[in-house]
Design a protein around this motif. Structure first.
Motif, PDB file in Angstrom:
ATOM      1  N   PHE A   1      34.383  -6.651  58.116  1.00  0.00           N
ATOM      2  CA  PHE A   1      35.391  -5.645  57.781  1.00  0.00           C
ATOM      3  C   PHE A   1      35.634  -4.782  59.010  1.00  0.00           C
ATOM      4  N   THR A   2      36.732  -4.003  58.940  1.00  0.00           N
ATOM      5  CA  THR A   2      37.122  -3.102  60.027  1.00  0.00           C
ATOM      6  C   THR A   2      37.202  -1.695  59.466  1.00  0.00           C
ATOM      7  N   TRP A   3      36.661  -0.756  60.193  1.00  0.00           N
ATOM      8  CA  TRP A   3      36.745   0.644  59.793  1.00  0.00           C
ATOM      9  C   TRP A   3      37.085   1.493  61.015  1.00  0.00           C
ATOM     10  N   ILE A   4      37.467   2.773  60.725  1.00  0.00           N
ATOM     11  CA  ILE A   4      37.964   3.650  61.787  1.00  0.00           C
ATOM     12  C   ILE A   4      37.174   4.955  61.761  1.00  0.00           C
ATOM     13  N   ALA A   5      36.806   5.417  62.952  1.00  0.00           N
ATOM     14  CA  ALA A   5      36.115   6.701  63.100  1.00  0.00           C
ATOM     15  C   ALA A   5      36.971   7.616  63.948  1.00  0.00           C
ATOM     16  N   ASP A   6      36.962   8.906  63.591  1.00  0.00           N
ATOM     17  CA  ASP A   6      37.720   9.867  64.398  1.00  0.00           C
ATOM     18  C   ASP A   6      36.867  10.388  65.534  1.00  0.00           C
ATOM     19  N   GLY A   7      37.449  11.277  66.338  1.00  0.00           N
ATOM     20  CA  GLY A   7      36.748  11.775  67.507  1.00  0.00           C
ATOM     21  C   GLY A   7      35.594  12.681  67.194  1.00  0.00           C
ATOM     22  N   GLU A   8      35.499  13.177  65.939  1.00  0.00           N
ATOM     23  CA  GLU A   8      34.413  14.075  65.572  1.00  0.00           C
ATOM     24  C   GLU A   8      33.256  13.361  64.881  1.00  0.00           C
ATOM     25  N   GLY A   9      33.312  12.037  64.810  1.00  0.00           N
ATOM     26  CA  GLY A   9      32.195  11.290  64.262  1.00  0.00           C
ATOM     27  C   GLY A   9      32.229  11.119  62.764  1.00  0.00           C
ATOM     28  N   SER A  10      33.408  11.115  62.179  1.00  0.00           N
ATOM     29  CA  SER A  10      33.535  10.896  60.746  1.00  0.00           C
ATOM     30  C   SER A  10      34.324   9.609  60.502  1.00  0.00           C
ATOM     31  N   VAL A  11      34.025   8.977  59.363  1.00  0.00           N
ATOM     32  CA  VAL A  11      34.718   7.756  58.994  1.00  0.00           C
ATOM     33  C   VAL A  11      36.077   8.127  58.414  1.00  0.00           C
ATOM     34  N   VAL A  12      37.132   7.650  59.062  1.00  0.00           N
ATOM     35  CA  VAL A  12      38.490   7.954  58.628  1.00  0.00           C
ATOM     36  C   VAL A  12      38.984   6.882  57.660  1.00  0.00           C
ATOM     37  N   LEU A  13      38.703   5.645  57.975  1.00  0.00           N
ATOM     38  CA  LEU A  13      39.227   4.536  57.192  1.00  0.00           C
ATOM     39  C   LEU A  13      38.116   3.518  57.011  1.00  0.00           C
ATOM     40  N   HIS A  14      37.919   3.053  55.756  1.00  0.00           N
ATOM     41  CA  HIS A  14      36.842   2.111  55.464  1.00  0.00           C
ATOM     42  C   HIS A  14      37.210   1.324  54.225  1.00  0.00           C
TER      43      HIS A  14
ATOM     44  N   ILE B   1      34.522   6.814  53.149  1.00  0.00           N
ATOM     45  CA  ILE B   1      35.493   7.635  53.872  1.00  0.00           C
ATOM     46  C   ILE B   1      35.013   9.078  53.877  1.00  0.00           C
ATOM     47  N   GLY B   2      34.992   9.654  55.043  1.00  0.00           N
ATOM     48  CA  GLY B   2      34.533  11.020  55.216  1.00  0.00           C
ATOM     49  C   GLY B   2      33.064  11.118  55.581  1.00  0.00           C
ATOM     50  N   ASP B   3      32.310  10.003  55.474  1.00  0.00           N
ATOM     51  CA  ASP B   3      30.893  10.029  55.838  1.00  0.00           C
ATOM     52  C   ASP B   3      30.725  10.042  57.352  1.00  0.00           C
ATOM     53  N   ALA B   4      29.510  10.378  57.763  1.00  0.00           N
ATOM     54  CA  ALA B   4      29.193  10.345  59.193  1.00  0.00           C
ATOM     55  C   ALA B   4      29.036   8.897  59.654  1.00  0.00           C
TER      56      ALA B   4
ATOM     57  N   ASN C   1      26.851   6.371  67.478  1.00  0.00           N
ATOM     58  CA  ASN C   1      26.661   7.488  68.398  1.00  0.00           C
ATOM     59  C   ASN C   1      25.926   7.056  69.662  1.00  0.00           C
ATOM     60  N   GLU C   2      25.050   6.070  69.538  1.00  0.00           N
ATOM     61  CA  GLU C   2      24.259   5.647  70.699  1.00  0.00           C
ATOM     62  C   GLU C   2      25.059   4.782  71.665  1.00  0.00           C
ATOM     63  N   HIS C   3      25.916   3.920  71.151  1.00  0.00           N
ATOM     64  CA  HIS C   3      26.523   2.904  72.006  1.00  0.00           C
ATOM     65  C   HIS C   3      28.051   3.000  72.129  1.00  0.00           C
ATOM     66  N   ILE C   4      28.745   3.641  71.197  1.00  0.00           N
ATOM     67  CA  ILE C   4      30.211   3.511  71.131  1.00  0.00           C
ATOM     68  C   ILE C   4      30.937   4.816  71.394  1.00  0.00           C
ATOM     69  N   ARG C   5      30.372   5.930  70.992  1.00  0.00           N
ATOM     70  CA  ARG C   5      31.123   7.181  70.912  1.00  0.00           C
ATOM     71  C   ARG C   5      31.816   7.549  72.218  1.00  0.00           C
ATOM     72  N   LYS C   6      31.163   7.360  73.326  1.00  0.00           N
ATOM     73  CA  LYS C   6      31.734   7.783  74.604  1.00  0.00           C
ATOM     74  C   LYS C   6      32.402   6.635  75.359  1.00  0.00           C
TER      75      LYS C   6
ATOM     76  N   LEU D   1      46.364   7.425  71.239  1.00  0.00           N
ATOM     77  CA  LEU D   1      47.358   8.142  70.437  1.00  0.00           C
ATOM     78  C   LEU D   1      46.704   8.925  69.318  1.00  0.00           C
ATOM     79  N   THR D   2      45.868   8.265  68.560  1.00  0.00           N
ATOM     80  CA  THR D   2      45.247   8.915  67.395  1.00  0.00           C
ATOM     81  C   THR D   2      43.881   9.483  67.706  1.00  0.00           C
ATOM     82  N   GLU D   3      43.317   9.121  68.889  1.00  0.00           N
ATOM     83  CA  GLU D   3      41.953   9.475  69.253  1.00  0.00           C
ATOM     84  C   GLU D   3      40.956   8.931  68.238  1.00  0.00           C
ATOM     85  N   TRP D   4      41.360   7.834  67.614  1.00  0.00           N
ATOM     86  CA  TRP D   4      40.459   7.136  66.707  1.00  0.00           C
ATOM     87  C   TRP D   4      39.829   5.945  67.447  1.00  0.00           C
ATOM     88  N   THR D   5      38.728   5.457  66.885  1.00  0.00           N
ATOM     89  CA  THR D   5      38.063   4.257  67.381  1.00  0.00           C
ATOM     90  C   THR D   5      37.994   3.249  66.254  1.00  0.00           C
ATOM     91  N   LEU D   6      38.602   2.097  66.482  1.00  0.00           N
ATOM     92  CA  LEU D   6      38.562   1.025  65.501  1.00  0.00           C
ATOM     93  C   LEU D   6      37.307   0.185  65.736  1.00  0.00           C
TER      94      LEU D   6
END
Length: 607
Positions: free
Chosen positions: A211-224, A230-233, A239-244, A268-273
Motif C-alpha cells: 500500500f501507499t501512504w502519505i506523511a506531512d512535514g510535521e510527521g503525521s500520517v495524512v493519507l492511508h 490517518i492523523g497518527d504519528a 524518522n530515522e531514515h526518511i524524514r530528512k 508542492l505539498t511538502e508531503w512524502t509519499l
C-alpha cells in the motif's frame, strides 16, 4: 612445514584434490557470485518498479493539486470576489446578493464534477463567509482562521486532517491578497475528501499486500488506506531514515516482515509519499525461479559427483587392493591372488591378471631356488661331516707328541702313578674322540670329556688353574654335540697363551640357565685378539650366509686362520643342528683375556 617438499602419495587424494580445486571450488565460487548478483538484480528491479509506482502517485498528486491551484487562480481577481471582500456586516442586502451570485457562478462551477471536493468556502477579512456547506455554517466558529492562513511567501497551505461525518477532510487554504498593499483580504478554503484521493492513489502501483501512504512535514500520517491510521504519528523507521531525505529506498523489518520502502518528497505539498511492499511479494516468484535453478544445478552436480566419484572410488579401491596384494606378495605370501570378475576386459582386470601370473611365476622361481639351496646345504653338510670325520681320525700330532713326551719323561725319571693316570686319561680321550662326530648328547657328557682333557693339560702345566662354575645337574638338561667344547678349549691354549708366549695359568668354564637357554662362558687370561678380528668373527656368527670367506685371518698366518675356522665350524655345527639363536658369540677380548659365550638349548620335560 615446507609445502614445496610435501608430496601427495595416493591417487585417491589426488583425485579428490583435483575435483575440489578444478570443479567444486569454482562451482561454489561462481555459484555464490551468481546467487548474490541475481539477488541484487532482483532487488534492484523490485526497487525500480516500486519507484516507478511511487513517482506516478506523486506525479498525480502534484498534477492534481497544481491543477486545483490553477483552477482557483482566476477567482482571486474575480469582480464578485473583490466586491465580496468589501462588504461589511451591515450591508445585508448586498451581502445576500453577492453571496448568491458567488454561490451560483463560482462555487458550483468549481465543485461541479469533482466528487472529491467536499466543500468550497470563501471568507473575507470582515468575517463574512460564503460556502456550499450551508448545513455546517455553524461549525465555522471552531476553525482557527489564523492557523489556516498560509505563511511566508506561500499562497497555498495544506492543513491538518479533520473529520466531517466520519470522512477525513483535508482543508487547503488559499489567501486573497490586496494588489496594492499585498495584505491578506480573505481566504479560500477547499475541503477535499481524502478517502476518494486515497482510493485513487492506492490503485497506482497496487499489489496484493502492499500500500501507499502519505506523511506531512510535521510527521503525521495524512493519507492511508487504513482510515484509522490517518492523523497518527509516522513509524520510528520513517524518522530515522526518511524524514530528512527527498527520495530513496530501503529495506526495513516491521513486525517480523521484511518490507521494501520507496519514498519521494513533493515540494508542492511538502508531503512524502511512502510505498510499503513486502519483499517476498516483489521478489517471491523471481527468488523461487532462482532457487529452483540453483536446486537443479546442485542436483545435476550431485548426480555427476555421484557417478564420477563412484567411478573414481572404484578405481582407487581397485588400485589400493592391488597395492595390498603386492605388499603381501612382497612379504612372502605367494598364495595371494587377485579376483578377476569374469566377462570384464578393462585395464584393471588385465592388471589383476598380470599380477596373478607374476605371483605364480615368482612362486615357481622361489620353489626352484629353495630346492637348489636345500641341495646345496645338503652337499655342504655332507662335506663338513666328511671334513669333521677326517679331523677326528687325525689326532693333533702336536698334542699327541707332547703328551707322549711327558709320559716318557715320567716313566724314565720318576716311575710314579701320574704315568698311569695320564695313560688312562689319554685312552679315554681317544675313545671319546673317535666316536661318531655329530651324535647329539647332553652337555654333561661333553663336560666330562673336557674334564679329562684338563687333567692331561694339568700334567703338562703344573701351575694351571681350572675353574668349573656351574651345576652338574643342569648339564644333564642341556643339549650339545660331540667335540664342540674341545676345539674352543684348545684355542685357549694355542691362541690365548702359546701364540702370545704366555704360560697357561687360568681357564674357567662358567654356566648359567636362563629363559632363553643355557649360556656357557669359556674364560681365559691370555693375550686376546685384536678388536677388528673380534668384530668380524661376531658378524660372521650373526650372518645367515653359510660361508667362511668373510672370516678374518685369510691373509695372515695359517695357524691363526685355522683357529678362526675352528670357531666357525663349531658355530655352524650348533646352528645347523639347533637353529637360531644357538651358537657362539665373543663377549670381549682384550690383553687381559677373552670371554667366549656358547648358547645351547635346554631340554624341558624331556623335549
Amino acid at each position: 612445514m615446507n609445502l614445496s617438499t610435501y608430496k601427495i602419495k595416493t591417487i585417491r587424494v589426488k583425485l579428490i584434490l583435483i575435483f575440489t580445486v578444478f570443479f567444486l571450488l569454482p562451482f561454489i565460487l561462481f555459484g555464490s557470485i551468481w546467487y548474490q548478483r541475481s539477488t541484487q538484480l532482483i532487488e534492484e528491479n523490485a526497487i525500480a518498479s516500486a519507484q516507478k509506482s511511487i513517482q506516478q502517485a506523486n506525479s498525480y498528486l502534484t498534477y492534481y493539486f497544481g491543477d486545483l491551484e490553477r483552477i482557483t487562480l482566476p477567482y482571486i481577481t474575480h469582480p464578485l470576489i473583490e466586491a465580496f471582500m468589501k462588504i461589511t456586516p451591515d450591508e445585508v442586502y448586498q451581502r445576500f446578493s453577492i453571496t448568491t451570485q458567488i454561490q451560483n457562478q463560482i462555487i458550483n462551477q468549481v465543485i461541479y464534477g469533482k466528487k472529491e471536493v467536499y466543500g468550497l468556502s470563501i471568507i473575507s477579512e470582515n468575517g463574512i463567509v460564503v460556502s456550499n456547506l450551508a448545513d455546517t455554517m455553524e461549525g465555522w466558529g471552531n476553525r482557527d482562521l489564523i492557523q489556516l492562513e498560509p505563511r511566508d511567501d506561500r499562497n497555498i497551505k495544506f492543513n491538518h486532517i479533520h473529520w466531517e461525518n466520519g470522512i477525513p477532510i483535508l482543508t487547503i487554504s488559499r489567501k486573497f491578497t490586496d494588489t496594492n498593499t499585498y495584505s491578506t483580504k480573505g481566504l479560500m478554503l477547499i475541503d477535499l475528501r481524502l478517502n476518494v484521493i486515497s482510493a485513487f492513489i492506492s490503485k497506482i502501483g497496487s499489489s496484493q499486500t502492499g500500500f501507499t501512504w502519505i506523511a506531512d512535514g510535521e510527521g503525521s500520517v495524512v493519507l492511508h488506506p487504513d482510515p484509522s491510521r490517518i492523523g497518527d504519528a509516522v513509524p520510528d523507521w520513517y524518522n530515522e531514515h526518511i524524514r530528512k531525505m527527498k527520495q530513496g529506498s530501503l529495506i526495513v523489518e516491521d513486525s517480523g516482515v521484511k518490507k521494501l520502502i520507496v519514498f519521494e518528497h513533493s515540494p508542492l505539498t511538502e508531503w512524502t509519499l511512502v510505498s510499503e511492499v513486502p519483499l517476498t511479494e516483489l521478489t517471491g516468484d523471481l527468488f523461487a525461479l532462482r532457487n529452483i535453478t540453483l536446486l537443479i544445478l546442485i542436483a545435476v552436480t550431485l548426480v555427476s559427483l555421484f557417478f564420477i566419484g563412484g567411478f573414481a572410488l572404484s578405481l582407487t579401491n581397485s588400485l589400493s587392493n592391488l597395492k595390498r596384494l603386492m605388499k603381501r606378495a612382497g612379504s612372502g605370501e605367494m598364495f595371494v591372488r587377485a579376483h578377476v570378475p569374469p566377462g570384464k576386459q578393462d585395464e584393471l582386470n588385465e592388471l589383476y591378471d598380470s599380477f596373478n601370473q607374476m605371483v605364480e611365476k615368482l612362486q615357481r622361481s622361489i620353489d626352484e631356488v629353495h630346492a637348489s639351496e636345500l641341495r646345496e646345504k645338503e652337499l655342504m653338510i655332507k662335506q663338513r661331516e666328511i671334513m669333521l670325520k677326517s679331523m677326528q681320525a687325525q689326532i693333533n700330532p702336536h698334542f699327541l707328541y707332547n703328551t707322549l713326551e711327558v709320559i716318557n719323561s715320567y716313566a724314565i725319571l720318576e716311575n710314579v702313578m701320574p704315568i698311569s693316570r695320564m695313560a688312562i686319561s689319554l685312552a679315554s680321550l681317544f675313545r671319546y674322540s673317535i666316536t661318531s662326530g655329530d651324535e647329539r648328547l647332553s652337555l654333561y657328557e661333553e663336560m666330562q670329556h673336557i674334564q679329562t682333557y684338563f687333567e692331561i693339560q694339568k700334567e703338562r702345566f703344573e701351575f694351571l688353574t681350572v675353574k668349573m662354575q656351574f651345576s652338574w645337574d643342569d648339564l644333564r638338561q642341556v643339549q650339545a654335540l660331540r667335540l664342540t667344547l674341545q676345539p674352543l678349549v684348545e684355542n685357549v691354549f694355542r691362541h690365548a697363551y702359546e701364540k702370545h708366549e704366555r704360560y697357561p695359568e687360568f681357564v674357567a668354564l662358567r654356566g648359567e640357565r636362563t629363559a632363553l637357554g643355557y649360556h656357557l662362558f669359556i674364560i681365559d687370561r691370555g693375550g686376546g685378539m685384536v678388536s677388528s678380528d673380534m668384530e668380524k668373527l661376531n658378524q660372521a656368527f650373526q650372518s645367515v650366509k653359510d660361508t667362511e670367506y668373510h672370516l678374518p685371518g685369510r691373509d695372515q698366518d695359517e695357524e691363526n686362520r685355522w683357529g678362526n675356522v675352528g670357531l666357525w665350524n663349531v658355530h655352524q655345527r650348533l646352528r645347523l643342528s639347533f637353529g637360531e639363536p644357538y651358537g657362539i658369540h665373543i663377549l670381549k677380548s682384550t690383553e687381559k683375556g677373552t670371554w667366549i659365550e656358547v648358547h645351547l638349548p635346554v631340554i624341558n620335560g624331556g623335549t
